[in-house]
Scaffold this active site. Structure first.
Site, mmCIF file in Angstrom:
data_model
loop_
_atom_site.group_PDB
_atom_site.id
_atom_site.type_symbol
_atom_site.label_atom_id
_atom_site.label_comp_id
_atom_site.label_asym_id
_atom_site.label_seq_id
_atom_site.Cartn_x
_atom_site.Cartn_y
_atom_site.Cartn_z
ATOM 1 N N LEU A 580 -18.296 51.021 40.599
ATOM 2 C CA LEU A 580 -16.895 50.937 41.037
ATOM 3 C C LEU A 580 -16.782 50.073 42.281
ATOM 4 C CD1 LEU A 580 -15.889 54.683 40.673
ATOM 5 C CD2 LEU A 580 -14.875 52.775 39.429
ATOM 6 N N GLY A 583 -20.280 49.976 49.255
ATOM 7 C CA GLY A 583 -19.842 50.121 50.640
ATOM 8 C C GLY A 583 -21.026 49.999 51.569
ATOM 9 N N ASP A 703 -13.051 56.503 60.408
ATOM 10 C CA ASP A 703 -13.239 55.281 59.631
ATOM 11 C C ASP A 703 -12.066 55.084 58.680
ATOM 12 O OD1 ASP A 703 -15.836 53.868 57.505
ATOM 13 O OD2 ASP A 703 -14.490 52.945 58.952
HETATM 14 P P1 ATP Z 1 -17.545 52.398 53.637
HETATM 15 O O1 ATP Z 1 -18.908 52.556 53.063
HETATM 16 O O2 ATP Z 1 -17.626 51.897 54.989
HETATM 17 O O3 ATP Z 1 -16.720 53.612 53.437
HETATM 18 P P2 ATP Z 1 -16.115 51.356 51.437
HETATM 19 O O4 ATP Z 1 -15.074 52.420 51.517
HETATM 20 O O5 ATP Z 1 -15.674 50.032 51.000
HETATM 21 O O6 ATP Z 1 -16.843 51.212 52.814
HETATM 22 P P3 ATP Z 1 -17.489 53.095 49.619
HETATM 23 O O7 ATP Z 1 -16.832 54.262 50.225
HETATM 24 O O8 ATP Z 1 -18.940 53.190 49.343
HETATM 25 O O9 ATP Z 1 -17.285 51.810 50.499
HETATM 26 O O10 ATP Z 1 -16.738 52.749 48.288
HETATM 27 C C1 ATP Z 1 -17.026 51.598 47.576
HETATM 28 C C2 ATP Z 1 -15.968 51.365 46.550
HETATM 29 O O11 ATP Z 1 -16.087 52.305 45.493
HETATM 30 C C3 ATP Z 1 -14.567 51.530 47.067
HETATM 31 O O12 ATP Z 1 -14.115 50.364 47.656
HETATM 32 C C4 ATP Z 1 -13.815 51.895 45.804
HETATM 33 O O13 ATP Z 1 -13.455 50.719 45.112
HETATM 34 C C5 ATP Z 1 -14.829 52.646 44.994
HETATM 35 N N1 ATP Z 1 -14.655 54.086 45.107
HETATM 36 C C6 ATP Z 1 -15.159 54.881 46.072
HETATM 37 N N2 ATP Z 1 -14.843 56.169 45.871
HETATM 38 C C7 ATP Z 1 -14.116 56.199 44.737
HETATM 39 C C8 ATP Z 1 -13.468 57.250 43.984
HETATM 40 N N3 ATP Z 1 -13.527 58.517 44.372
HETATM 41 N N4 ATP Z 1 -12.787 56.908 42.874
HETATM 42 C C9 ATP Z 1 -12.719 55.629 42.489
HETATM 43 N N5 ATP Z 1 -13.292 54.605 43.149
HETATM 44 C C10 ATP Z 1 -13.981 54.868 44.249
#
Ligand code: ATP
Ligand code: MG
Length: 929
Positions: A580, A583, A703
């Protein structure tokens, strides 16, 4: 070499001795048990006690379960039971066992000894019983005892049922969220308890509260006000006591369905928060001193109010018929006094001036109230401005009470008032200007004329109002701390069907065995446990707990452990197609369960996060375990296994706000409309307000950014990623900690000093608002130097309203009406990003600004919780047995995954983080302590 061999031999001998010892230990204890009880219809003839009816053992022949429910067993229990150190489940309910109930081993998780003839239990019985989840000791002829203080040690307790067990004394202050964060059922009916419901219950997650029918002379008494802060309550039985004062405000108890208040001395008007409560099914009010109009409930509610026969002080016997205006005024006059009982018992009927005398009310022969005489009545509380509505009163006597607050200025407008006597109270503030000729006696109020009462800066009537509001707000905020059990149940039901859980046993330190994993990776270790087949042992994972580090205050993660095997299967073995997004700490995969439920699995890259990641991981689990709210992304479970750290979240089908604000062109979607943006902003504000306002702790997100705002199919938003959240130390809203967050969203004081308060979230939130307005990212490197930083640019542009339309996102089509809200939001965004933290508003203010701008949202579909298949009505045991029915009880909790699971996708190596042996080791050493 020779030394090495003999050492190994010694070890082997030692281990076999230990094994034999343990075996014979349980053997001896079970044989003893066999002799002390009569076993009428129990088949306990087999040589091997593990084959006895109701007895279950682990793979190493240790007793894990004893189930003797309703087996017509008599006799007593031997002291030796305490030696069954792997016993997790003991039930002997419904027999005739007698004598002293003995100490039990501290491995025990479920204890049911109700409906027997035991005469005592050791007072310190619970001292070492930290693994207890459920306790039922009801209906035993114990000699009188107090609720044992040792119970305080049972931090994992979910159910404590002690009906009719001869308890005397008071309900201790330790019942509540602090000591028992998982407690959902508290049953103390038919004892001889007295005193009040302790304040510690406020904010607790108790769903079922029974304290009815106390047999002591004084019974349970004082007011029921603490109930209004117990927002998880579903069933309240307080009948048959001596509770006084009004029925509390139930407006935040939205799961309450059964309320039994009968046979008390409750007074006051039945609040509409009860009579119009949607969830209500059964209500019983008979035999109280309730006042006002007899309440009308919805037809679906089963009401017991017995106005004809029961005791009451309603103004009429016709349900729903309003009281006379005069009666309503008098009731509002005594409301701030807490509807004193002697008033309620004296004020009968609908006419104060005809019929029996109303205490303190003197009427003229023509039927007008001319004197109110509340002197020497022992009243406390404030003076209601409603007195002013009694336009015929000439003398208002309130002397010699404990009245606080100020003299309401409205009293000065009473047209025929001649005397106001408020002497000998604790009033403060200026005396309003009465007409000439009115005698006002304020003697004996040391603070009268002063702005504030002595020693308490905020106890004016206004202050009290504020206090009430505060309580209401807190109630609203804590409303979401429910259903974690349901989450656990979800995990059991969904995953338990085909797989073992990740590792429930990690929490029971002495059960942990670390041994090499027999798979391709010779270095890796796996954590597994001695095999066990007991129901109790399976449940152990839920509460004994993955004990979290002190920084998260030992929050237990609950029954949320999911095996890596399941996660591999549902994510198609972490296939790239399922990604998806990525991060800072890893990759997020989409997964789909058998029943079609979608999940998001965040797989942390160990080598990228290191120790920091582990902390963050634990912190995130702990926070999400405690926090649940419609606008916060729910954590369904987690896995710490095979050097992996994974979090399983509810899947948010519409992705991130970031995608919708900035990437819509690339995605071929439409830009978000202004109204949509407003509604998302409000959702986020509500989620963060909840974080900031939890009753006992303050959570700071740290954050906040559009990629951590996720959207559902209905485009409602939820805040995700609490990985950076730390619990603020008790009582401190600000604390120094390491710097986290993302550039562009960091409050200046946070970036410079690392000092964190809720105001750093407000700053980030302001940046998000600016992004929503402008469609520009917080940092845009493509811009000229002076415009790179959105906040600086935005605030500059806001100064010049003429040029400000240049900041509006060109993708927005804002009409007249929208423009108004647009300016409000622009102002708000700017305030949120004020340089000085104390110039920024708080989240409550932000919600108040946004709420009127957003159309009220009514969910068209079922409740979000239902959508994700969480059955909050299901208890953990129910969930477990459902799971067992689906799977059949497993004989092993081995958590290794089969190497055949590794299919071609994983073998591409693209998504496999290198396994380091350190993680499992460090995990056991950290968490087994
Ligand atoms: P950080 O790691 O600093 O939080 P981030 O928010 O971009 O940065 P992640 O939280 O790892 O990184 O999420 C990466 C991506 O995965 C998000 O940008 C989103 O597109 C997707 N994602 C994360 N959680 C979910 C969820 N619960 N449902 C659907 N998509 C999700
Ligand atoms: Mg994120």
């Amino acid at each position: 070499m020779g030394f090495g061999v003999s050492y190994v031999l010694q070890l082997m001998v030692m281990f076999s001795l230990m094994f034999v010892c343990a075996l014979s230990q349980d053997d001896v204890v079970m044989k003893k048990l066999k002799t002390t009880i009569s076993k009428n219809n129990l088949d306990w003839s087999d040589k091997d006690f593990c084959n006895w009816k109701g007895v279950r053992c682990s793979g190493t022949k240790r007793v894990t379960t004893i189930e003797l429910r309703s087996s017509t067993v008599e006799g007593s229990l031997p002291q030796e039971l305490v030696q069954l150190t792997e016993l997790t489940y003991f039930r002997c309910s419904g027999n005739s066992l007698s004598g002293n109930f003995p100490y039990m081993p501290n491995s025990l998780q479920k204890l049911y000894i109700d409906n027997n003839k035991f005469t005592s239990m050791p007072n310190d019985f619970f001292t070492n019983m930290s693994n207890l989840i459920e306790v039922a000791i009801d209906y035993n002829p114990f000699s009188q005892w107090q609720i044992p203080f040792s119970l305080k040690n049972c931090l994992a307790l979910q159910t404590f049922s002690a009906v009719n067990v001869s308890f005397v004394g008071v309900i201790p202050e330790f019942f509540g969220e602090e000591t028992f964060p998982s407690l959902t059922t508290l049953k103390l009916s038919f004892n001889s308890l007295e005193g009040n419901l302790p304040n510690s219950l406020s904010g607790s997650s108790i769903q079922t509260l029974w304290v009815n029918g106390q047999k002591s002379n004084n019974k349970l008494n004082a007011t029921l006000s603490v109930l209004q802060n117990m927002t998880s309550l579903q069933q309240i039985w307080v009948h048959g006591n001596s509770f006084t004062g009004p029925i509390p405000d139930f407006s935040n108890l939205d799961q309450l369905y059964d309320v039994s208040l009968r046979d008390n001395q409750l007074t006051g008007v039945v609040p509409s928060s009860l009579s119009s409560l949607q969830s209500l099914k059964i209500v019983n009010l008979t035999n109280n001193d309730l006042q006002g109009s007899p309440p009308k409930f919805q037809d679906s509610v089963q009401v017991d109010i017995d106005i004809d026969k029961g005791r009451h002080s309603f103004c009429t016997e016709v349900v729903g018929q309003p009281c006379s205006q005069l009666v309503n005024v008098l009731l509002s006059v005594v409301e701030p006094f807490g509807y004193p009982l002697k008033i309620a018992q004296s004020w009968k009927g609908n006419d104060p001036c005809h019929g029996p005398n109303w205490l303190g009310v003197v009427c003229s022969s023509s039927g007008n109230i001319i004197i109110i005489d509340f002197e020497n009545k022992g009243f406390s509380g404030s003076i209601s401005p409603s007195f002013a509505s009694l336009g015929t009163v000439t003398k208002l006597r309130l002397a010699n009470n404990n009245l606080t607050g100020t003299i309401p200025k409205e009293l000065a407008s009473m047209p025929v008032l001649q005397l106001l006597d408020v002497s000998n109270n604790s009033l403060y503030g200026q005396i309003p200007s009465f007409r000439a000729g009115v005698v006002v006696n304020t003697n004996g109020n040391p603070d009268i004329g002063k702005d504030k009462p002595h020693g308490s800066p905020d106890s004016s009537s206004g202050g009290e109002d504020k206090k009430k509001l505060g309580v209401g707000a807190i109630v609203g905020i804590v409303i979401g701390i429910v259903g974690l059990l349901g989450v656990g149940a979800f995990v059991f039901v969904i995953y338990g069907k085909r797989y073992n859980k990740c590792d429930n046993k990690v929490q029971t330190p002495n059960a942990i065995v670390v041994h090499p994993r027999h798979s391709g990776d010779g270095n890796a270790v796996k954590i597994s446990v001695a095999a066990s087949e007991s129901v109790g042992a399976s449940v152990a994972g839920g509460t004994g707990g993955f004990s979290l580090s002190s920084s998260v205050q030992n929050v237990e993660a609950g029954n949320m452990v999911i095996s890596i095997r399941v996660l591999r299967e549902v994510t198609n073995n972490f296939c790239d197609e399922n990604i998806l997004g990525k991060g800072g700490f890893g990759t997020v995969y989409k997964g789909e369960l058998d029943d079609g439920t979608k999940i998001a699995v965040k797989r942390m890259q160990s080598e990228m996060v290191g120790d920091k990641g582990l902390d963050e991981f634990k912190s995130e689990i702990a926070v999400l375990t405690k926090v649940r709210h419609r606008h916060l992304v729910a954590l369904h479970g987690y896995c710490l296994e095979d050097n992996e750290k994974l979090l399983v979240y509810e899947y948010m089908p519409q992705g991130t706000l970031s995608q919708h604000l900035f990437d819509w062109k690339d995605d071929g979607s439409k830009p978000l409309e202004w109204k949509r943006r407003l509604s998302i902003a409000l959702d986020v504000a509500r989620g963060v307000e909840y974080l900031h306002g939890l009753a006992h702790q303050i959570f700071i997100h740290r954050d906040l950014k559009p990629s951590n705002i996720l959207l559902g199919d209905d485009m409602r938003a939820k805040v995700s990623d609490f990985g950076l959240v730390r619990l603020a130390p008790e009582g401190q809203a600000s604390f120094q900690t390491r710097l986290a967050g993302t550039f562009g969203y960091l409050a200046p004081e946070y970036a410079v000093t690392g000092r964190v308060t809720t105001k750093v979230d407000i700053y980030s939130y302001g940046v998000i608002l600016m992004e929503m307005i402008t469609g520009r990212r917080a940092i845009e490197n493509s811009q000229p130097e002076e415009n790179i930083h959105l906040v600086a640019w935005f605030r500059r542009m806001l100064l010049n309203k003429d040029s400000f339309d240049k900041v509006i996102d060109p993708a927005l089509n804002i009409n007249e009406e929208g423009l108004k809200s647009f300016w409000t939001i622009a102002e708000l965004a700017s305030q949120c990003c004020a340089r000085e933290p104390h110039h920024r508003p708080n989240m409550g203010h932000i919600v108040n600004v946004l709420a009127p701008l957003v159309e009220i949202w009514k969910p068209a579909e079922p409740d979000a919780d239902d959508m994700y298949g969480i059955d909050f009505d299901m208890s953990l045991p129910q969930a477990l047995s459902k799971w067992q029915n689906l799977e059949g009880i497993s004989n092993t909790l081995d958590v290794s995954y089969s190497s055949s699971m590794v299919d071609s996708c994983e073998n591409t190596q693209s998504s496999i983080p290198p396994r380091s042996p350190g993680f499992a080791n460090s995990f056991t050493s950290t968490d087994a302590r």
